[in-house]
Design an enzyme around this catalytic site. Structure first.
Site, PDB file in Angstrom:
ATOM      1  N   THR A  81      -1.710  -9.706  -4.184  1.00 65.65           N
ATOM      2  CA  THR A  81      -3.017 -10.129  -3.669  1.00 65.65           C
ATOM      3  C   THR A  81      -3.831  -8.977  -3.101  1.00 65.65           C
ATOM      4  O   THR A  81      -5.045  -9.141  -2.881  1.00 65.65           O
ATOM      5  CB  THR A  81      -2.835 -11.234  -2.619  1.00 65.65           C
ATOM      6  N   GLU A  82      -3.192  -7.848  -2.834  1.00 67.17           N
ATOM      7  CA  GLU A  82      -3.921  -6.629  -2.485  1.00 67.17           C
ATOM      8  C   GLU A  82      -3.105  -5.419  -2.907  1.00 67.17           C
ATOM      9  O   GLU A  82      -1.900  -5.347  -2.637  1.00 67.17           O
ATOM     10  CB  GLU A  82      -4.178  -6.507  -0.977  1.00 67.17           C
ATOM     11  N   ASN A  83      -3.769  -4.481  -3.553  1.00 69.08           N
ATOM     12  CA  ASN A  83      -3.199  -3.165  -3.820  1.00 69.08           C
ATOM     13  C   ASN A  83      -4.373  -2.247  -4.134  1.00 69.08           C
ATOM     14  O   ASN A  83      -5.258  -2.612  -4.904  1.00 69.08           O
ATOM     15  CB  ASN A  83      -2.215  -3.210  -4.995  1.00 69.08           C
ATOM     16  N   TYR A  95       0.792  -1.230   0.000  1.00 72.59           N
ATOM     17  CA  TYR A  95       0.000   0.000   0.000  1.00 72.59           C
ATOM     18  C   TYR A  95       0.828   1.286   0.000  1.00 72.59           C
ATOM     19  O   TYR A  95       0.432   2.266  -0.612  1.00 72.59           O
ATOM     20  CB  TYR A  95      -0.943   0.009   1.206  1.00 72.59           C
TER      21      TYR A  95
END
Length: 467
Positions: free
Chosen positions: A372-374, A317
């Protein structure tokens, strides 16, 4: 906008959308084998916390404790996904997204004695079956922070027994859902579970002790290692991995002390997790930073933790700029005049590229990676039925460009999951911070597709048309 998948696709006309998003022609993202999807987590979207035999989790307890969550918000209703899952899958498919990362709720699928809860299991079976019918690649995270409260009452992740209970949970889920899951992730962000949950108390269960954090981390990683061979045995055709949140640390100056501070930041944020997984040992620099916090490690533990992985999930992030604290650690030195999100996090896509390339050079056995998350939070509003989230569009384009740069530098990256499919319960920040590419009105549960989602759909339609 309608949730029927064909209606969503028909309503998004590529010719009508001004496009500051589409990657350049030479981007690796045009390759058909690069998955583009979205992610969610059970406690953040499901609601229905007391229905069909679900037991309380540590987040039910924590969010119900005054002062722990912004505005006193809880996940009791969230996005009501437990009741609206069919239309949410249609929405996901209608956007043309190729993959979906979700988590299963441990308290929903088994009781205190480990007896399966059929109603909870059937919910996930129906959900995953519908996703497969839509042709969507499925990644299932077994633990996205919602530990059953009864296990926390017995010590939670400070109790070694919790790792063995997790292995039983992994056994149940992989037997029940075999054939419906393309990739299993054992844990999501053990750094957050260990440090925020047990080190500084900002997350559930709200304990605050440095020694607790390192012991909790050891038991989390042990749980992962115990689960991997079980997943392999029960569901051999799926991939097995883990998801780590990583942080880029940069130094405030070229001084040796500040450079050392940046190194120590990345040790505690990245190597604390990745070294045991990929090198079979904790980084000793960690205990220079946090003296007298070495966890109790039994014989064979590190070999168990270092079980071979099919993939590594990376969540990224922001970066953290640091300087020496004048002793043996670091303190944050936030730069001025930089772009930030609603969370106050600096937008720094180069940090993602640098970390990926750095991991590629550091770990000889680095498995293929999925981002897997951004994503980013912004104070999105619906105006005339639309949500123009221009900062998010720019954010996504720049971070996808960073991923492309890492691929071209030799890093094996197989896909990218946007965080998140829809606005949801953002843990200690409640419902104020909106990360979704789909807006959720929490009063009516109306979903409104944001412009970022429209542009992602436009790109995927163009890529598909190229053949």
């Amino acid at each position: 906008m309608a949730n029927d998948s064909s209606a969503v696709l028909d309503a998004i006309s590529p010719d009508s959308i001004a496009d500051p998003f589409t990657p350049p022609a030479d981007s690796s993202l045009w390759q058909k084998n690069f998955l583009l999807g979205a992610a969610t987590a059970s406690y953040q979207i499901e609601g229905a916390v007391r229905e069909d035999g679900r037991l309380p989790s540590i987040w039910d307890t924590f969010s119900a404790t005054p002062g722990k969550v912004l505005a006193g918000d809880t996940g009791e209703v969230a996005c009501d996904h437990y009741h609206r899952w069919e239309s949410d899958v249609d929405l996901l498919a209608g956007l043309g997204l190729e993959a979906y990362r979700l988590s299963t709720a441990w308290p929903r699928v088994m009781d205190e004695a480990g007896v399966p809860n059929r109603k909870g299991l059937d919910f996930y079976k129906r959900l995953l079956t519908r996703l497969k019918e839509k042709g969507i690649t499925t990644m299932v995270t077994l633990y996205h922070w919602d530990l059953p409260q009864h296990l926390e009452d017995r010590g939670g992740w400070l109790n070694r027994d919790t790792a063995y209970r997790f292995a039983e949970y992994a056994d149940l889920m992989s037997r029940e859902l075999t054939g419906l899951v393309d990739a299993w992730a054992t844990l999501n962000e053990p750094w957050c579970s260990a440090y925020l949950g047990y080190g500084n108390g900002h997350h559930a269960p709200g304990r605050a002790n440095g020694r607790y954090a390192t012991q909790a981390m050891h038991h989390l990683l042990l749980a992962h290692g115990l689960a991997v061979p079980i997943l392999r045995a029960n569901d051999p055709d799926s991939q097995k991995g883990i998801v780590a949140n990583v942080g880029r640390g940069t130094a405030n100056s070229d001084s040796a002390a500040d450079q050392r501070a940046a190194h120590l930041f990345e040790v505690q944020h990245n190597a604390w997790i990745l070294d045991p997984l990929l090198k079979g040992a904790y980084p000793q620099d960690l205990f220079e930073l946090w003296p007298h916090t070495e966890p109790l490690v039994l014989e064979g533990d590190m070999e168990t933790i270092a079980a071979p992985l099919d993939f590594l999930g990376i969540n990224y992030y922001f970066r953290t700029n640091v300087e020496s604290d004048g002793a043996h650690g670091f303190t944050e030195a936030p730069p001025e005049g930089v772009e930030r999100t609603q969370m106050g996090w600096e937008v720094h896509p180069d940090g993602l590229r640098d970390l990926l390339i750095g991991f590629h050079g550091t770990y000889a056995n680095l498995p293929p990676i999925y981002i897997t998350e951004n994503g980013m939070a912004s104070d999105d509003k619906v105006t005339d039925g639309k949500v123009d989230d221009s900062q998010r569009i720019s954010f996504l384009k720049r971070h996808l460009a960073a991923v492309d740069q890492a691929i071209k530098a030799g890093v094996k990256i197989r896909g990218y999951f946007l965080w998140s499919l829809m606005d949801n319960f953002e843990w200690a920040f409640g419902y104020e911070r909106r990360f979704g590419i789909v807006h959720v009105d929490y009063g009516t549960q109306k979903r409104t597709i944001k412009r970022s989602a429209e542009l992602v759909t436009k790109f995927l339609k163009e890529r598909k048309a190229r053949g």
